[in-house]
Design a protein around this motif. Structure first.
Motif, short mmCIF file in Angstrom:
data_model
loop_
_atom_site.label_atom_id
_atom_site.label_comp_id
_atom_site.label_asym_id
_atom_site.label_seq_id
_atom_site.Cartn_x
_atom_site.Cartn_y
_atom_site.Cartn_z
N VAL A 167 -23.32 -26.98 -61.74
CA VAL A 167 -23.33 -26.94 -60.27
C VAL A 167 -23.11 -28.35 -59.71
CG1 VAL A 167 -24.72 -26.42 -58.24
CG2 VAL A 167 -24.81 -24.90 -60.22
N GLU A 168 -23.75 -29.34 -60.33
CA GLU A 168 -23.61 -30.72 -59.86
C GLU A 168 -22.15 -31.17 -59.88
OE1 GLU A 168 -25.25 -35.23 -60.83
OE2 GLU A 168 -25.35 -33.69 -62.38
N ALA A 169 -21.46 -30.88 -60.98
CA ALA A 169 -20.06 -31.30 -61.10
C ALA A 169 -19.20 -30.67 -60.00
CB ALA A 169 -19.53 -30.94 -62.48
N ARG A 170 -19.47 -29.42 -59.68
CA ARG A 170 -18.69 -28.74 -58.64
C ARG A 170 -19.02 -29.28 -57.25
NH1 ARG A 170 -19.67 -23.70 -56.69
NH2 ARG A 170 -21.16 -23.28 -58.37
N LEU A 171 -20.32 -29.50 -57.00
CA LEU A 171 -20.72 -30.04 -55.70
C LEU A 171 -20.19 -31.45 -55.48
CD1 LEU A 171 -24.43 -28.85 -55.35
CD2 LEU A 171 -22.37 -27.83 -54.37
N ALA A 172 -20.06 -32.21 -56.56
CA ALA A 172 -19.56 -33.59 -56.44
C ALA A 172 -18.16 -33.61 -55.86
CB ALA A 172 -19.58 -34.26 -57.82
N VAL A 173 -17.33 -32.65 -56.26
CA VAL A 173 -15.95 -32.58 -55.76
C VAL A 173 -15.94 -32.18 -54.29
CG1 VAL A 173 -13.72 -31.42 -56.03
CG2 VAL A 173 -15.06 -32.08 -58.05
N ILE A 174 -16.78 -31.21 -53.93
CA ILE A 174 -16.89 -30.81 -52.52
C ILE A 174 -17.37 -31.98 -51.68
CG2 ILE A 174 -18.11 -29.30 -50.90
CD1 ILE A 174 -18.26 -27.22 -53.19
N GLY A 175 -18.39 -32.68 -52.18
CA GLY A 175 -18.94 -33.82 -51.44
C GLY A 175 -17.93 -34.91 -51.20
N ALA A 176 -17.08 -35.17 -52.18
CA ALA A 176 -16.06 -36.21 -52.03
C ALA A 176 -15.11 -35.87 -50.89
CB ALA A 176 -15.30 -36.36 -53.34
N ARG A 177 -14.69 -34.62 -50.84
CA ARG A 177 -13.76 -34.20 -49.78
C ARG A 177 -14.41 -34.30 -48.40
NH1 ARG A 177 -13.71 -29.15 -48.36
NH2 ARG A 177 -14.22 -28.37 -50.46
N LEU A 178 -15.66 -33.84 -48.31
CA LEU A 178 -16.35 -33.91 -47.02
C LEU A 178 -16.61 -35.34 -46.59
CD1 LEU A 178 -19.06 -31.07 -47.18
CD2 LEU A 178 -16.82 -31.02 -46.08
N ALA A 179 -16.99 -36.19 -47.56
CA ALA A 179 -17.30 -37.59 -47.23
C ALA A 179 -16.08 -38.30 -46.68
CB ALA A 179 -17.83 -38.31 -48.47
N LEU A 180 -14.93 -38.09 -47.31
CA LEU A 180 -13.72 -38.76 -46.83
C LEU A 180 -13.34 -38.28 -45.44
CD1 LEU A 180 -11.64 -40.84 -47.72
CD2 LEU A 180 -10.25 -38.99 -48.65
N ARG A 181 -13.55 -36.99 -45.18
CA ARG A 181 -13.28 -36.46 -43.84
C ARG A 181 -14.19 -37.11 -42.81
NH1 ARG A 181 -14.52 -30.33 -43.05
NH2 ARG A 181 -16.44 -31.06 -42.04
N CYS A 182 -15.46 -37.30 -43.18
CA CYS A 182 -16.41 -37.92 -42.25
C CYS A 182 -16.07 -39.38 -42.01
CB CYS A 182 -17.83 -37.77 -42.77
SG CYS A 182 -18.48 -36.08 -42.67
N VAL A 183 -15.63 -40.09 -43.05
CA VAL A 183 -15.21 -41.48 -42.88
C VAL A 183 -14.06 -41.55 -41.88
CG1 VAL A 183 -14.11 -43.45 -44.02
CG2 VAL A 183 -16.01 -42.27 -45.14
N ASP A 184 -13.11 -40.65 -42.01
CA ASP A 184 -11.98 -40.61 -41.07
C ASP A 184 -12.45 -40.32 -39.65
OD1 ASP A 184 -10.17 -41.16 -43.08
OD2 ASP A 184 -9.60 -39.06 -43.40
#
Length: 232
Positions: A167-184
Motif C-alpha cells: 500500500v505504501e508503494a502505491r500511495l507514494a506514487v499518488i502522493g508525488a502526483r498530488l504534491a507536484l500539482r500543489c506546488v504548481d
C-alpha cells in the motif's frame, strides 16, 4: 520557485523525483543521517533507491542534520533560500522558527485521508483496522501533528490481501502526483486550503517492536489484517 525536499525512505522518493523532473525546481534535500537508514539499526523502513543517492545523481545539495531545529539546521535551510518546502516521511517534528523560513511555508505528503490517522503510522493502522479505503492528503504544516489545512486528497482502495508495504508503494506514487500539482498551484497563487474537522480526527501512533506480537486468539480476519499491517 525554489523548493527544498525533506524526506526519508520509499514513500518520499517518488515525490522527490517528481520535483526533480522540473528543471531547477528542487534546490536541496534534507534527509536522515546515514546511520539511521537501512539494516544497520534493524530498520523496517523501505528505502528504495535512497534519497541521498537520488540527490547526488542530480547534483542536488544534501543535508543530514540530526535535528533541523537547531541553529545549525536552520542555517542550512536558510542557505538554500527556499520559497517552499515539501515534506514526506521526514521523521522530525518541525519547530515554528523552521516553518517560518520559506515564504510559502511547508506542505506535507501524508498517507491517509486526514483528519483520519494523524501520526507516524497511518498505513499500518488502516490495514490493521481492516479499512477498505485509504489515500493521500497534501496539507500545510502548522503547529500540532498533521493538523494543517488540506490542499488536496485522493482515495484508493486497500486490496484484501495487500500488505502495508505494498500500500505504501502505491500511495507514494499518488502522493508525488498530488504534491507536484500543489506546488504548481502555490506558485500560481491558486492553492486553497480547507480546514480539517478535528472532531473526526483519529490517531496513528508510531509502532514499537512489541506491537508486532500476534494475538492468535483473535478471529482469523483480524489476524490476517494484523499480519499484513506489520509487513514489512
Amino acid at each position: 520557485m525554489r523548493v527544498v525536499m525533506l524526506g526519508t525512505g520509499l514513500f518520499a522518493e517518488p515525490t522527490f523525483e517528481a520535483l526533480l523532473s522540473r528543471e531547477g525546481l528542487a534546490v536541496g534535500l534534507f534527509t536522515g543521517p546515514d546511520r539511521e537508514a537501512g539494516e544497520a539499526r534493524g530498520s523496517t523502513r523501505q528505502t528504495g533507491r535512497g534519497m541521498k543517492a537520488i540527490a547526488l545523481e542530480r547534483g542536488v545539495p544534501v543535508f543530514q542534520p540530526h535535528s533541523i531545529n537547531t541553529p545549525e539546521g536552520e542555517e542550512m535551510l536558510r542557505s538554500l533560500q527556499p520559497d517552499l518546502c515539501v515534506v514526506a516521511a521526514y521523521g522530525q517534528i518541525l519547530k515554528p522558527h523552521i516553518l517560518a523560513v520559506p515564504p510559502h511555508g511547508f506542505i506535507n505528503v501524508h498517507a491517509s485521508l486526514l483528519p483520519k490517522y494523524r501520526g507516524a503510522a497511518p498505513i499500518q493502522w488502516a490495514v490493521r483496522n481492516g479499512d477498505p479505503v485509504t489515500g493521500v492528503t497534501i496539507f500545510r504544516l502548522a503547529r500540532g501533528v498533521d493538523t494543517g489545512e488540506i490542499l488536496a486528497q485522493e482515495a484508493t482502495p486497500i486490496g484484501e490481501m495487500e500488505t502495508a508495504g505494498e500500500v505504501e508503494a502505491r500511495l507514494a506514487v499518488i502522493g508525488a502526483r498530488l504534491a507536484l500539482r500543489c506546488v504548481d498551484d502555490i506558485a500560481a497563487g491558486k492553492a486553497v486550503g480547507i480546514p480539517q474537522d478535528d472532531r473526526q480526527a483519529t490517531r496513528a501512533p508510531k509502532l514499537k517492536k512489541e506491537d508486532g506480537l500476534i494475538d492468535w486468539s483473535r478471529p482469523a480476519p483480524e489476524v490476517c489484517h494484523f499480519i499484513r499491517a506489520m509487513h514489512p
